[in-house]
Design an enzyme around this catalytic site. Structure first.
Site, PDB file in Angstrom:
ATOM      1  N   CYS A 229      -0.455   3.563  -7.192  1.00 24.27           N
ATOM      2  CA  CYS A 229      -1.334   3.145  -6.042  1.00 24.27           C
ATOM      3  C   CYS A 229      -1.519   1.493  -6.571  1.00 24.27           C
ATOM      4  O   CYS A 229      -1.546   1.133  -7.513  1.00 24.27           O
ATOM      5  CB  CYS A 229      -2.779   3.728  -6.146  1.00 24.27           C
TER       6      CYS A 229
ATOM      7  N   CYS B  47       0.958  -1.193   0.058  1.00 25.95           N
ATOM      8  CA  CYS B  47       0.053  -0.003   0.025  1.00 25.95           C
ATOM      9  C   CYS B  47       1.071   1.136   0.076  1.00 25.95           C
ATOM     10  O   CYS B  47       1.775   1.380   0.888  1.00 25.95           O
ATOM     11  CB  CYS B  47      -1.102  -0.003   1.298  1.00 25.95           C
TER      12      CYS B  47
END
Length: 262
Positions: free
Chosen positions: A177, A70
């Site tokens: 991302c 993440c």
């Protein structure tokens, strides 16, 4: 061998699939936080608190390494996670692949969440690794949420909106991302100009998977007999892989080579 991965949601699937391809014999622990989604709008302190809780849930299963799959958690919580778990459990963060993208000479586009786009963190990476290369920072509002929910219409809409902001001469796109890697080919199709060489996409999944193996002194063994142990934790609760995950090839790969363990 047991490798844990953590993320707010199913963005960890790309890195988990990369680990599975390198070491099909590795047991996997996937720790997500559906109760706290999304992490992006949270304060750094909130992100850190959620990330540490998710990491603790994974650590309770005794992994040899933890991949923080993440970008948001890597930006805000990596020091706290390392303080919590290392040296017993190596912690591997995720960094946008700006350096290899810029090595091609550009122009480069960086697709990222609105919170990351233009942030001191991202600007610092550009300054360090892409000095002298034309870089366009492209905010992608709603794309991670659309991928998380496997909302096809929303994915198409948000990818198209980001593509419209992407200069037509870019030769490489950084997927800033982890969720974006699950729709990489749709992104490629949206930004590919006709009659030009293919745009190169740069994700982080393969790099973090390889780094996790290096940190524990393991070599790739793609022909090893596959493990059948997959543990899924949703905000600390034992669960099965969410249905949305199975809409992506990476999720189906995990289910196809492992049976969930409750």
């Amino acid at each position: 061998m047991k490798i844990a991965l953590m993320d707010s949601g199913i963005g960890l699937l790309a890195a988990a699939a990369a680990v599975r391809r390198l070491r099909p014999d590795a047991d996997l622990v996937l720790s997500c936080d559906p109760d706290g989604l999304p992490w992006g709008p949270r304060t750094p302190a909130d992100v850190t608190e959620r990330a540490v809780a998710v990491a603790r849930a994974a650590a309770a299963h005794g992994p040899d390494a933890l991949i923080v799959a993440c970008n948001t958690a890597s930006v805000h919580a990596l020091p706290a996670l390392r303080d919590e778990l290392e040296p017993h459990i190596p912690v591997i963060g995720t960094v946008p692949a700006i350096k290899p993208a810029a090595a091609g000479g550009g122009p480069v586009a960086i697709w990222a969440t609105p919170a990351t786009t233009g942030s001191p963190y991202q600007r610092g990476l550009i300054s360090a690794f892409a000095d002298g290369v034309a870089v366009a920072e492209v905010p992608c509002p709603g794309l991670a949420d659309a991928v998380q929910e496997a909302d096809e219409a929303a994915i198409d809409r948000t990818v198209a909106a980001a593509a419209a902001l992407t200069p037509g001469d870019v030769r490489a796109v950084v997927l800033g991302c982890t969720h974006y890697e699950l729709v990489a080919e749709r992104i490629r199709a949206a930004v590919q100009p006709p009659d030009l060489p293919p745009v190169v996409l740069h994700g982080s999944a393969d790099a973090v998977a390889a780094q996790a193996l290096r940190r524990i002194g393991a070599l790739p063994a793609p022909d090893a007999d596959p493990s059948r142990r997959l543990t899924v934790l949703l905000s600390g609760r034992d669960a099965e892989l969410p249905g949305q995950a199975l809409t992506y090839a990476e999720g189906r790969l995990l289910v196809g080579t492992a049976a969930p363990v409750r």
